[in-house]
Design an enzyme around this catalytic site. Structure first.
Site, PDB file in Angstrom:
ATOM      1  N   ASP A  84      69.070  49.176  21.221  1.00  0.00           N
ATOM      2  CA  ASP A  84      67.756  48.587  20.892  1.00  0.00           C
ATOM      3  C   ASP A  84      67.733  48.296  19.396  1.00  0.00           C
ATOM      4  O   ASP A  84      68.578  48.792  18.638  1.00  0.00           O
ATOM      5  CB  ASP A  84      66.624  49.536  21.310  1.00  0.00           C
ATOM      6  N   ASP A  85      66.751  47.501  18.965  1.00  0.00           N
ATOM      7  CA  ASP A  85      66.750  47.071  17.563  1.00  0.00           C
ATOM      8  C   ASP A  85      66.047  48.037  16.636  1.00  0.00           C
ATOM      9  O   ASP A  85      66.383  48.131  15.457  1.00  0.00           O
ATOM     10  CB  ASP A  85      66.125  45.672  17.432  1.00  0.00           C
TER      11      ASP A  85
ATOM     12  N   ASN B 250      52.957  31.978   5.727  1.00  0.00           N
ATOM     13  CA  ASN B 250      53.633  33.079   6.407  1.00  0.00           C
ATOM     14  C   ASN B 250      53.871  34.168   5.376  1.00  0.00           C
ATOM     15  O   ASN B 250      54.469  33.900   4.335  1.00  0.00           O
ATOM     16  CB  ASN B 250      54.968  32.587   6.995  1.00  0.00           C
ATOM     17  N   GLY B 251      53.427  35.387   5.678  1.00  0.00           N
ATOM     18  CA  GLY B 251      53.651  36.493   4.743  1.00  0.00           C
ATOM     19  C   GLY B 251      52.387  37.294   4.521  1.00  0.00           C
ATOM     20  O   GLY B 251      51.445  37.230   5.320  1.00  0.00           O
TER      21      GLY B 251
ATOM     22  N   CYS C 273      53.465  35.111  11.517  1.00  0.00           N
ATOM     23  CA  CYS C 273      53.383  33.658  11.433  1.00  0.00           C
ATOM     24  C   CYS C 273      54.689  32.910  11.202  1.00  0.00           C
ATOM     25  O   CYS C 273      55.665  33.447  10.721  1.00  0.00           O
ATOM     26  CB  CYS C 273      52.410  33.207  10.370  1.00  0.00           C
TER      27      CYS C 273
ATOM     28  N   SER D 289      66.035  40.846  21.883  1.00  0.00           N
ATOM     29  CA  SER D 289      66.551  40.892  20.514  1.00  0.00           C
ATOM     30  C   SER D 289      67.776  41.797  20.353  1.00  0.00           C
ATOM     31  O   SER D 289      68.444  41.755  19.326  1.00  0.00           O
ATOM     32  CB  SER D 289      65.448  41.339  19.551  1.00  0.00           C
TER      33      SER D 289
ATOM     34  N   GLY E 297      54.512  34.169  16.346  1.00  0.00           N
ATOM     35  CA  GLY E 297      53.072  34.384  16.432  1.00  0.00           C
ATOM     36  C   GLY E 297      52.514  33.685  17.648  1.00  0.00           C
ATOM     37  O   GLY E 297      52.801  32.499  17.856  1.00  0.00           O
TER      38      GLY E 297
ATOM     39  N   TYR F 137      65.177  41.741  14.073  1.00  0.00           N
ATOM     40  CA  TYR F 137      64.246  41.664  15.192  1.00  0.00           C
ATOM     41  C   TYR F 137      63.548  40.316  15.363  1.00  0.00           C
ATOM     42  O   TYR F 137      63.442  39.805  16.467  1.00  0.00           O
ATOM     43  CB  TYR F 137      63.195  42.771  15.007  1.00  0.00           C
TER      44      TYR F 137
ATOM     45  N   CYS G 161      55.333  48.362   6.204  1.00  0.00           N
ATOM     46  CA  CYS G 161      55.608  47.093   5.510  1.00  0.00           C
ATOM     47  C   CYS G 161      54.288  46.506   5.015  1.00  0.00           C
ATOM     48  O   CYS G 161      53.295  46.524   5.733  1.00  0.00           O
ATOM     49  CB  CYS G 161      56.248  46.111   6.473  1.00  0.00           C
TER      50      CYS G 161
ATOM     51  N   CYS H 196      65.450  42.872   1.588  1.00  0.00           N
ATOM     52  CA  CYS H 196      64.465  43.937   1.446  1.00  0.00           C
ATOM     53  C   CYS H 196      64.744  44.963   2.536  1.00  0.00           C
ATOM     54  O   CYS H 196      64.885  44.608   3.707  1.00  0.00           O
ATOM     55  CB  CYS H 196      63.062  43.370   1.611  1.00  0.00           C
TER      56      CYS H 196
ATOM     57  N   CYS I 121      63.605  39.579   3.992  1.00  0.00           N
ATOM     58  CA  CYS I 121      63.245  40.716   4.856  1.00  0.00           C
ATOM     59  C   CYS I 121      64.369  40.991   5.863  1.00  0.00           C
ATOM     60  O   CYS I 121      64.727  40.125   6.672  1.00  0.00           O
ATOM     61  CB  CYS I 121      61.959  40.355   5.596  1.00  0.00           C
TER      62      CYS I 121
HETATM   63  S1  SF4 Z   1      59.428  46.330   4.244  1.00  0.00           S
HETATM   64 FE1  SF4 Z   1      60.775  46.014   6.046  1.00  0.00          FE
HETATM   65  S2  SF4 Z   1      59.649  44.614   7.387  1.00  0.00           S
HETATM   66 FE2  SF4 Z   1      58.679  44.509   5.345  1.00  0.00          FE
HETATM   67  S3  SF4 Z   1      59.681  42.819   4.279  1.00  0.00           S
HETATM   68 FE3  SF4 Z   1      60.829  44.648   3.734  1.00  0.00          FE
HETATM   69  S4  SF4 Z   1      62.466  44.793   5.299  1.00  0.00           S
HETATM   70 FE4  SF4 Z   1      60.913  43.347   6.062  1.00  0.00          FE
END
Ligand code: SF4
Length: 464
Positions: free
Chosen positions: A356-357, A111-112, A11, A294, A37, A250, A393, A442, A244
């Protein structure tokens, strides 16, 4: 969706406060966020007396085909584009979600992913809440409605009960609220235009409506927009800053700047790092090819440092239907050919560095390498602009289960052999930290260091 192997964002949100064309600007902004999305879109507006909403399944252009925007009056609005993992692709989950109670009407766009959603939902149902959707986002509405004090107090209390990733907007008859979780896992920024404000998941949508970025909302912050101006508070003192990393790798558009880092620039740096390593290792190649779209920024960075031509060796067909899910291997292979083609004149006889990503299940990489080799590529050296995905994730990205993540079960050399690459290298987490900063993102899907308890999902991590 053509690929069975893609990562999916869950989202994007956009809000406008105090602008005569609130719904129209939100509509155009949703187009700029459409990559986040494609399965549902909606806009809710307020004219100071009541809320209005139009939403449906599909792209923003499919949901708003005629005069729907004319039926969304008012100077304040929130909008949403949805990918449908949490709760499934059913009409009642399309956002904004609306509710009416003794505290008035409210709309929410989220979103999340709330990791303790099941615990909260069960408790709310035991207390008499009736849910009308299967989306974890509805929990936000119920928690707010049950809170005490001002709307700011209610939202703060709701946030303190939720764990996980949330960047959400709440619209009432008179105000708009923008909220970011205490780790800042999902991005959210404020823009200004024509005396009004906008709030967006990504800065590209702020630019798209010719607003000016003002600032990012901070982790744990609640910002209130009302006739009295803009007020802000933090719902907790326990805050960190961990956007994130996959947003950079990506999801986000290259022209977005998230928490001060431009996405294209960051991706380009990942290409530079990969090229430096290959130069030290003495890799010989003729051209660099990025998998569109990407990986094009990383390919540009790689090519510049390696002094190799950055070629358009793969062409993406942008008009392949997004609901193209085919069950058999043959049909999936055909689907990949519809979506991507190798540029034979460019790749034939060449030693290619393919950028590639990420690698999820490995099936997409395998098909792309086969495409290139069938078009005459002599060698394909696959370079991945992120570390191997080892963990699922639970913060709003549909990555697959650990069982399905091929890197969790195979080292790079074995994986290279399986997918037909002449060599395969990933970036490391240390490289990511060099690009984005240490302890600033993260990286849990790479290193398993989740930022929160995982509640119902603990079992899934432990047993796979
Ligand atoms: S686990 Fe990976 S995809 Fe999920 S928030 Fe953390 S970095 Fe992003």
């Amino acid at each position: 969706m053509v690929w069975d192997d893609e990562l999916h964002e869950e989202c994007g949100v956009f809000g406008v406060f105090h602008h005569a064309q609130a719904a129209m600007h939100t509509y155009f902004a949703l187009h700029a966020l459409q990559h986040r999305g494609q399965e549902g879109a909606g806009i809710a507006t307020s004219d100071g007396v009541k809320l209005y909403c139009h939403k449906g399944r599909g792209l923003a252009a499919e949901v708003f085909r005629g005069r729907e925007l004319d039926r969304l009056p008012g100077e304040n609005s929130i909008g949403h584009v949805r990918y449908s993992t949490a709760g499934g692709d059913v009409p009642e989950n399309v956002q904004p979600l609306m509710a009416r109670s003794q505290i008035g009407s409210i709309a929410a766009a989220h979103n999340g992913q709330i990791v303790n959603a099941n615990v909260l939902r069960q408790r709310l149902e035991e207390q008499g809440s009736i849910f009308f959707s299967s989306s974890d986002s509805e929990i936000i509405l119920h928690l707010i409605q049950r809170g005490k004090g001002s709307m700011m107090d209610k939202i703060a209390a709701a946030c303190r009960q939720m764990e996980g990733a949330f960047a959400f907007l709440v619209l009432t008859e008179h105000s708009m609220y923008a909220v970011r979780d205490r780790h800042g896992l999902r991005p959210l920024s404020i823009g200004v235009f024509d005396g009004g404000y906008c709030v967006s998941s990504e800065t590209c949508a702020i630019e798209a409506i010719q607003a000016q970025w003002q600032r990012d909302i901070l982790p744990g912050e609640i910002v209130k927009f009302s006739e009295q101006g803009v007020q802000s508070c933090f719902y907790t003192a326990e805050r960190t800053h961990h956007l994130c990393a996959m947003e950079y790798i990506y999801f986000a558009r290259p022209d977005s700047t998230l928490d001060g880092i431009n996405v294209h620039t960051a991706r380009r740096k990942s290409g530079v790092l990969m090229a430096q390593k290959d130069l030290s290792a003495g890799l010989a190649a003729d051209i660099v090819v990025g998998v569109p779209d990407s990986s094009l920024s990383a390919a540009a960075g790689y090519a510049e440092v390696a002094h190799l031509p950055n070629e358009m060796g793969l062409i993406k067909n942008r008009y392949v239907g997004r609901t193209f899910i085919e069950p058999t291997q043959e049909q999936r292979d055909l689907a990949v050919r519809m979506k991507l083609s190798a540029n034979r004149d460019v790749v034939c006889g060449k030693r290619i560095v393919l950028i590639d990503d990420s690698v999820v299940r490995g099936t997409t990489s395998q098909r792309i390498i086969r495409l290139l080799k069938e078009a005459g590529a002599r060698e394909v050296h696959l370079r991945i602009a992120s570390p191997p995905l080892w963990w699922p994730c639970f913060y709003g990205i549909d990555i697959a289960t650990r069982k399905e993540l091929i890197s969790a079960h195979m080292d790079p050399d074995a994986l290279a052999e399986k997918i037909g690459a002449d060599s395969l290298r990933f970036l490391g987490v240390a490289d990511m930290e060099q690009i984005y900063g240490r302890d600033r993102c993260c990286y849990a899907c790479f290193d398993g260091n989740y930022l929160t308890s995982l509640y119902d999902h603990e079992e899934e991590v432990r047993t796979t």
